[in-house]
Design a protein around this motif. Structure first.
Motif, PDB file in Angstrom:
ATOM      1  N   ASP A  28       0.956  -1.272   0.096  1.00  7.22           N
ATOM      2  CA  ASP A  28      -0.042  -0.087  -0.122  1.00  7.22           C
ATOM      3  C   ASP A  28       0.994   1.140   0.031  1.00  7.22           C
ATOM      4  O   ASP A  28       1.860   1.360   0.515  1.00  7.22           O
ATOM      5  CB  ASP A  28      -0.893   0.120   1.129  1.00  7.22           C
ATOM      6  N   ASN A  50      -2.954  -1.434  -3.245  1.00  9.16           N
ATOM      7  CA  ASN A  50      -3.708  -1.952  -2.173  1.00  9.16           C
ATOM      8  C   ASN A  50      -4.048  -3.378  -2.577  1.00  9.16           C
ATOM      9  O   ASN A  50      -4.183  -3.836  -3.753  1.00  9.16           O
ATOM     10  CB  ASN A  50      -4.829  -1.615  -1.399  1.00  9.16           C
ATOM     11  N   ASP A  51      -3.991  -4.444  -1.848  1.00 11.37           N
ATOM     12  CA  ASP A  51      -4.465  -5.714  -2.310  1.00 11.37           C
ATOM     13  C   ASP A  51      -6.044  -5.894  -2.094  1.00 11.37           C
ATOM     14  O   ASP A  51      -6.747  -6.517  -1.353  1.00 11.37           O
ATOM     15  CB  ASP A  51      -3.913  -6.840  -1.292  1.00 11.37           C
ATOM     16  N   ILE A  52      -6.586  -5.382  -3.352  1.00 13.61           N
ATOM     17  CA  ILE A  52      -8.144  -5.218  -3.391  1.00 13.61           C
ATOM     18  C   ILE A  52      -8.411  -5.773  -4.836  1.00 13.61           C
ATOM     19  O   ILE A  52      -7.683  -5.769  -5.636  1.00 13.61           O
ATOM     20  CB  ILE A  52      -8.730  -3.735  -3.168  1.00 13.61           C
ATOM     21  N   MET A  56     -12.164   0.852  -4.085  1.00 11.07           N
ATOM     22  CA  MET A  56     -12.594   1.016  -2.742  1.00 11.07           C
ATOM     23  C   MET A  56     -12.185   2.562  -2.303  1.00 11.07           C
ATOM     24  O   MET A  56     -11.045   2.844  -2.529  1.00 11.07           O
ATOM     25  CB  MET A  56     -12.192   0.064  -1.584  1.00 11.07           C
ATOM     26  N   ASP A  57     -12.898   3.272  -1.700  1.00 13.48           N
ATOM     27  CA  ASP A  57     -12.637   4.608  -1.156  1.00 13.48           C
ATOM     28  C   ASP A  57     -11.442   4.644  -0.501  1.00 13.48           C
ATOM     29  O   ASP A  57     -11.057   3.484   0.378  1.00 13.48           O
ATOM     30  CB  ASP A  57     -13.804   5.213  -0.184  1.00 13.48           C
ATOM     31  N   ASP A  58     -10.454   5.441  -0.480  1.00  9.36           N
ATOM     32  CA  ASP A  58      -9.000   5.722   0.068  1.00  9.36           C
ATOM     33  C   ASP A  58      -8.216   4.551  -0.147  1.00  9.36           C
ATOM     34  O   ASP A  58      -7.162   4.335   0.928  1.00  9.36           O
ATOM     35  CB  ASP A  58      -9.428   5.951   1.647  1.00  9.36           C
ATOM     36  N   MET A  59      -8.222   3.670  -1.143  1.00 12.04           N
ATOM     37  CA  MET A  59      -7.440   2.681  -1.743  1.00 12.04           C
ATOM     38  C   MET A  59      -7.037   2.802  -2.990  1.00 12.04           C
ATOM     39  O   MET A  59      -7.823   3.239  -3.757  1.00 12.04           O
ATOM     40  CB  MET A  59      -7.927   1.106  -1.127  1.00 12.04           C
ATOM     41  N   VAL A  60      -5.931   2.152  -3.234  1.00  6.21           N
ATOM     42  CA  VAL A  60      -5.467   2.034  -4.652  1.00  6.21           C
ATOM     43  C   VAL A  60      -5.481   1.029  -5.394  1.00  6.21           C
ATOM     44  O   VAL A  60      -4.820  -0.180  -4.879  1.00  6.21           O
ATOM     45  CB  VAL A  60      -3.742   2.685  -4.777  1.00  6.21           C
ATOM     46  N   ALA A  61      -6.434   0.636  -6.128  1.00  9.91           N
ATOM     47  CA  ALA A  61      -6.683  -0.715  -6.938  1.00  9.91           C
ATOM     48  C   ALA A  61      -5.592  -0.961  -7.817  1.00  9.91           C
ATOM     49  O   ALA A  61      -5.213   0.131  -8.450  1.00  9.91           O
ATOM     50  CB  ALA A  61      -8.066  -0.683  -7.384  1.00  9.91           C
ATOM     51  N   ARG A  93      -0.766 -10.326  -3.881  1.00 15.06           N
ATOM     52  CA  ARG A  93      -0.174  -9.435  -5.059  1.00 15.06           C
ATOM     53  C   ARG A  93       1.354  -9.817  -5.534  1.00 15.06           C
ATOM     54  O   ARG A  93       1.243  -9.890  -6.678  1.00 15.06           O
ATOM     55  CB  ARG A  93       0.132  -7.911  -4.415  1.00 15.06           C
TER      56      ARG A  93
END
Length: 170
Positions: A28, A50-52, A56-61, A93
């Motif tokens: 992240d 981020n590991d998504i 998502m809000d406030d995260m880096v896909a 990741r």
């Protein structure tokens, strides 16, 4: 051509013992690390992601740029010495990046065989599906990379540990 996949806690000891020539960091943005000695910054790809699997809000896909940078960086590696790939735990990741680099370096290999080799090497591997899907599209694999990762089945988180994975598969 050997890939070493691990979590953040194992980076320094593995660099000291294995002496990789290249390293990919997938953490992240707030947790990104500086380039550890003796690696040079141009041989260290630092990706703040981020590991998504969906935005998502406030995260880096993970996105097309992330995948493109991994593939481009992989092409700069001559394979003489290992490449170390890490994320926070060495489960999602980093295993996705190892899988896509193995597919890139093995254009004629069956994606399912590569994925099953990944499962054998790492029972804890759970490649980030978004990274795999984006790579599948960029590499023109027609959904085969996605299907291959799905064929890996469930993962065993209890045995997460660093592992080696060949970058070339027949």
């Amino acid at each position: 051509m050997q890939l070493i996949v691990c979590g953040l806690a194992d980076v320094e000891p593995l660099i000291a013992v294995r002496r990789p020539s290249h390293m990919i960091t997938l953490l992240d943005p707030a947790s990104l690390i500086e380039t550890p000695a003796p690696l040079s910054p141009e041989r260290h790809l630092r990706l703040g992601v981020n590991d998504i699997v969906e935005p998502m809000d406030d995260m880096v896909a993970p996105d097309e740029t992330v995948v493109g940078r991994i593939l481009a960086f992989g092409r700069t590696w001559d394979g003489e010495r290992p490449m170390l790939i890490h994320c926070w735990a060495g489960i999602s990741r980093s295993t996705a990046a190892a899988f896509l680099l193995a597919c890139e370096h093995s254009p004629a290999a069956d994606e399912r065989r590569i994925a099953l080799a990944l499962r054998k090497a790492a029972p804890h591997a759970s490649p980030n599906r978004r990274i795999v899907a984006l790579a599948d599209e960029q590499m023109g694999r027609g959904g085969r990379m996605i299907a291959a990762v799905e064929a890996m089945g469930d993962y065993d988180f209890t045995v997460a540990a660093p592992f080696d994975f060949p970058a070339r598969h027949a």
